[in-house]
Design a protein around this motif. Sequence first.
Motif, PDB file in Angstrom:
ATOM      1  N   TRP A  62      12.204 -35.366 -33.022  1.00  0.00           N
ATOM      2  CA  TRP A  62      12.576 -34.742 -31.750  1.00  0.00           C
ATOM      3  C   TRP A  62      11.310 -34.432 -30.967  1.00  0.00           C
ATOM      4  O   TRP A  62      10.385 -33.816 -31.477  1.00  0.00           O
ATOM      5  N   GLU A  63      11.289 -34.827 -29.688  1.00  0.00           N
ATOM      6  CA  GLU A  63      10.071 -34.677 -28.899  1.00  0.00           C
ATOM      7  C   GLU A  63      10.237 -33.901 -27.600  1.00  0.00           C
ATOM      8  O   GLU A  63       9.267 -33.385 -27.060  1.00  0.00           O
ATOM      9  N   ASP A  64      11.448 -33.840 -27.047  1.00  0.00           N
ATOM     10  CA  ASP A  64      11.592 -33.124 -25.783  1.00  0.00           C
ATOM     11  C   ASP A  64      13.038 -32.695 -25.607  1.00  0.00           C
ATOM     12  O   ASP A  64      13.949 -33.221 -26.259  1.00  0.00           O
ATOM     13  N   ILE A  65      13.245 -31.715 -24.721  1.00  0.00           N
ATOM     14  CA  ILE A  65      14.563 -31.161 -24.456  1.00  0.00           C
ATOM     15  C   ILE A  65      14.679 -30.900 -22.962  1.00  0.00           C
ATOM     16  O   ILE A  65      13.700 -30.547 -22.300  1.00  0.00           O
ATOM     17  N   ALA A  66      15.876 -31.102 -22.418  1.00  0.00           N
ATOM     18  CA  ALA A  66      16.127 -30.874 -20.996  1.00  0.00           C
ATOM     19  C   ALA A  66      17.490 -30.214 -20.841  1.00  0.00           C
ATOM     20  O   ALA A  66      18.331 -30.288 -21.744  1.00  0.00           O
ATOM     21  N   GLU A  67      17.700 -29.568 -19.689  1.00  0.00           N
ATOM     22  CA  GLU A  67      19.004 -28.973 -19.418  1.00  0.00           C
ATOM     23  C   GLU A  67      19.379 -29.156 -17.960  1.00  0.00           C
ATOM     24  O   GLU A  67      18.524 -29.065 -17.077  1.00  0.00           O
ATOM     25  N   ILE A  68      20.660 -29.428 -17.734  1.00  0.00           N
ATOM     26  CA  ILE A  68      21.194 -29.454 -16.371  1.00  0.00           C
ATOM     27  C   ILE A  68      22.472 -28.622 -16.322  1.00  0.00           C
ATOM     28  O   ILE A  68      23.104 -28.369 -17.353  1.00  0.00           O
ATOM     29  N   LYS A  69      22.815 -28.204 -15.111  1.00  0.00           N
ATOM     30  CA  LYS A  69      24.083 -27.517 -14.861  1.00  0.00           C
ATOM     31  C   LYS A  69      24.989 -28.491 -14.133  1.00  0.00           C
ATOM     32  O   LYS A  69      24.645 -28.993 -13.059  1.00  0.00           O
ATOM     33  N   THR A  70      26.131 -28.784 -14.714  1.00  0.00           N
ATOM     34  CA  THR A  70      27.046 -29.767 -14.153  1.00  0.00           C
ATOM     35  C   THR A  70      27.743 -29.209 -12.915  1.00  0.00           C
ATOM     36  O   THR A  70      27.753 -27.992 -12.680  1.00  0.00           O
ATOM     37  N   GLU A 117      28.923 -25.978 -15.944  1.00  0.00           N
ATOM     38  CA  GLU A 117      28.651 -25.966 -17.384  1.00  0.00           C
ATOM     39  C   GLU A 117      27.204 -26.380 -17.633  1.00  0.00           C
ATOM     40  O   GLU A 117      26.719 -27.352 -17.051  1.00  0.00           O
ATOM     41  N   CYS A 118      26.497 -25.652 -18.487  1.00  0.00           N
ATOM     42  CA  CYS A 118      25.118 -26.010 -18.820  1.00  0.00           C
ATOM     43  C   CYS A 118      25.087 -26.851 -20.086  1.00  0.00           C
ATOM     44  O   CYS A 118      25.710 -26.501 -21.098  1.00  0.00           O
ATOM     45  N   VAL A 119      24.341 -27.951 -20.005  1.00  0.00           N
ATOM     46  CA  VAL A 119      24.315 -28.937 -21.075  1.00  0.00           C
ATOM     47  C   VAL A 119      22.870 -29.236 -21.449  1.00  0.00           C
ATOM     48  O   VAL A 119      22.017 -29.448 -20.575  1.00  0.00           O
ATOM     49  N   LEU A 120      22.601 -29.260 -22.749  1.00  0.00           N
ATOM     50  CA  LEU A 120      21.275 -29.591 -23.272  1.00  0.00           C
ATOM     51  C   LEU A 120      21.217 -31.057 -23.673  1.00  0.00           C
ATOM     52  O   LEU A 120      22.189 -31.596 -24.215  1.00  0.00           O
ATOM     53  N   ILE A 148      19.547 -39.713 -27.937  1.00  0.00           N
ATOM     54  CA  ILE A 148      19.492 -38.463 -27.182  1.00  0.00           C
ATOM     55  C   ILE A 148      20.777 -37.715 -27.495  1.00  0.00           C
ATOM     56  O   ILE A 148      21.875 -38.274 -27.344  1.00  0.00           O
ATOM     57  N   TYR A 149      20.654 -36.487 -27.949  1.00  0.00           N
ATOM     58  CA  TYR A 149      21.836 -35.682 -28.251  1.00  0.00           C
ATOM     59  C   TYR A 149      22.177 -34.807 -27.054  1.00  0.00           C
ATOM     60  O   TYR A 149      21.310 -34.126 -26.502  1.00  0.00           O
ATOM     61  N   ARG A 150      23.444 -34.845 -26.677  1.00  0.00           N
ATOM     62  CA  ARG A 150      23.934 -34.020 -25.566  1.00  0.00           C
ATOM     63  C   ARG A 150      24.912 -32.995 -26.124  1.00  0.00           C
ATOM     64  O   ARG A 150      25.883 -33.353 -26.794  1.00  0.00           O
ATOM     65  N   VAL A 151      24.652 -31.716 -25.829  1.00  0.00           N
ATOM     66  CA  VAL A 151      25.469 -30.654 -26.402  1.00  0.00           C
ATOM     67  C   VAL A 151      25.574 -29.497 -25.414  1.00  0.00           C
ATOM     68  O   VAL A 151      24.622 -29.205 -24.676  1.00  0.00           O
ATOM     69  N   ARG A 152      26.736 -28.855 -25.380  1.00  0.00           N
ATOM     70  CA  ARG A 152      26.917 -27.693 -24.510  1.00  0.00           C
ATOM     71  C   ARG A 152      25.964 -26.572 -24.940  1.00  0.00           C
ATOM     72  O   ARG A 152      25.796 -26.311 -26.136  1.00  0.00           O
ATOM     73  N   GLU A 153      25.338 -25.922 -23.975  1.00  0.00           N
ATOM     74  CA  GLU A 153      24.408 -24.831 -24.279  1.00  0.00           C
ATOM     75  C   GLU A 153      25.143 -23.683 -24.967  1.00  0.00           C
ATOM     76  O   GLU A 153      26.171 -23.202 -24.468  1.00  0.00           O
TER      77      GLU A 153
END
Length: 321
Positions: free
Chosen positions: A113-121, A125-128, A145-150
């Motif tokens: 794992w090297e980096d993480i980001a977050e957006i608000k849809t 809803e905030c998603v990592l 890339i793993y996408r998961v609800r914050e």
Amino acid sequence: MLQKTIPKFFVFVISFSLVCLIFSGCSSVFPSKNENSRQTNANASPNYDKPQVVGKIESAEIKESSGLAASKCQPDVFWTHNDSGDDAFIFALNKKGEKLGTWKVTGAKANDWEDIAEIKTPAGECVLYIGDIGNNTRIRDEFTIYRVREPKVLPENESSSKKNPLPTEGAEAIKFVYPDMRHDAETLMVHPTSGDIYILSKRLSGASAVYKLKSDFDLSKTNKLEKLADFSVPAIPNGFLTGGDIAPDGRRVIICDYFSAYELVLPETAKNFDEIWKETPQAVELGPREQGEAITYSADGKSIIAGSENKKPPLIEVKRK
């Protein structure tokens, strides 16, 4: 393993230096600090104040903070994770560096794992997005890339730990390959409006490459990235990139290497975000960092927060003027 005891940059330097001893002619590859400082200062951004240390990551669980993302749904919450060698854990912090909880990402595996980001849809809803994109040995062909609800961070979460972690909701796995060759990468970014994913390669010699995965990717198959551009920062090496983020307004990008940060600004006349890769990056001073791999914009986009690997690293804030 060598990479766990010696910072990665110096592993590369040692390896490259051995080759130079055998074949010679490499004396100009690694500059002095003064050379890099001159190059960085010549391209310095006028938009930021001096960096300030605002906290320190004290938790013994966070030994190699390799990515950083600001929550867009919870005030003063940041997410980080360790570099390779750890399991699929994410950690919530505040800006002082105090750990707010430990979660294990359900359905995820941690290779590098090297980096993480977050957006608000648009639905609020905030998603990592967590990038298992490291490839130091250039052996891996496929990445995830793993996408998961914050997760919701509550006061009672502070007692959670790697021995007794909280579970996240189930993560979605976004599989991808590069269109050209095997790459190592440590920079993952997601556009806050389009949901498009951007990955920048990490190179010791030569420019980084910018790749894009459009938001209509297919979760049922392995997706192929699209190469957009080559990208260099005003430093030597010029493509040795270790982290990045897109501002909440979707018009600025911050990229870092081990020592400094570099910002790109989309022109007002631009109609397409991808035009930003044509812009000249401006350096943003971060102050001393032992091995910087983590950087993010604050949730309001008014400052940059940067971290570092190794034990008890500082959290650095650079406010926008």
